[in-house]
Design a protein around this motif. Structure first.
Motif, PDB file in Angstrom:
ATOM      1  N   SER A  32      43.729  43.942  35.138  1.00  0.00           N
ATOM      2  CA  SER A  32      44.661  44.011  35.737  1.00  0.00           C
ATOM      3  C   SER A  32      45.010  42.393  36.005  1.00  0.00           C
ATOM      4  O   SER A  32      44.292  41.869  35.269  1.00  0.00           O
ATOM      5  N   ASP A  33      46.145  41.995  36.617  1.00  0.00           N
ATOM      6  CA  ASP A  33      46.320  40.452  36.574  1.00  0.00           C
ATOM      7  C   ASP A  33      45.335  40.009  37.523  1.00  0.00           C
ATOM      8  O   ASP A  33      45.592  39.228  38.536  1.00  0.00           O
ATOM      9  N   THR A  34      44.849  40.788  38.468  1.00  0.00           N
ATOM     10  CA  THR A  34      44.147  39.762  39.732  1.00  0.00           C
ATOM     11  C   THR A  34      42.914  39.938  39.725  1.00  0.00           C
ATOM     12  O   THR A  34      41.588  40.754  39.701  1.00  0.00           O
ATOM     13  N   LYS A  43      38.132  38.015  31.037  1.00  0.00           N
ATOM     14  CA  LYS A  43      39.467  39.122  30.768  1.00  0.00           C
ATOM     15  C   LYS A  43      39.328  39.462  29.185  1.00  0.00           C
ATOM     16  O   LYS A  43      39.578  40.439  28.125  1.00  0.00           O
TER      17      LYS A  43
END
Length: 161
Positions: A32-34, A43
């Motif tokens: 995810s982006d968060t 990541k």
């Protein structure tokens, strides 16, 4: 709360204690982006795992191997058989006909054959016995080791008391 849970899962992941469901939760979180700034270093690793999981092998796998018969080995075997045949060409029955059953008609022939055989054995035995003269040197070395054993016995007596 979610961040705390992810940190616990990361700790379990590093210890190798996570289940497949927990690993999937980690993969989903890091895709995810968060993502928390202090967890950004994880990541790329989890993104790699997601991409790697989707890869598929697309080439055909041959199930049967092609057997090719190598004719070179037949020619090598044929040459070997021919060479052995030429080497052992002497006919056995014709050259040893008079010795077929180990008996002689003439006792003098038997005596001469025995003398030549014993002379040959004697010469080979003497040649072999002359080459083992170095064993006398080995015996000298082992006697020197016997002196070392005596020294070891005396030192063990001294240090035991």
């Amino acid at each position: 709360m979610v961040l705390n849970n992810i940190e616990k899962l990361l700790e379990k992941y590093e210890n190798g204690e996570t289940s497949l469901k927990e690993e999937q939760v980690l993969k989903n979180y890091f895709s995810s982006d968060t993502v928390a700034p202090h967890l950004e270093m994880y990541k790329p690793m989890f993104e790699y795992f997601l991409v790697n999981q989707q890869e598929q092998f697309t080439k055909d796998v041959p199930l049967k191997t092609k057997r090719t018969f190598n004719y070179k080995w037949i020619s090598v075997a044929a040459v070997a058989v021919l060479m052995l045949g030429f080497y052992f060409k002497q006919p056995i029955e014709s050259s040893y006909k008079e010795y077929a059953y180990g008996t002689y008609d003439n006792p003098k022939d038997a005596l001469n054959e025995l003398e030549t055989s014993l002379a040959m054995i004697s010469s080979h035995f003497n040649k072999g016995a002359s080459t083992v003269g170095y064993l006398e040197e080995v015996n000298k070395g082992t006697s020197a080791l016997g002196y070392l054993n005596e020294i070891e016995k005396t030192t063990s007596i001294i240090f035991k008391n």
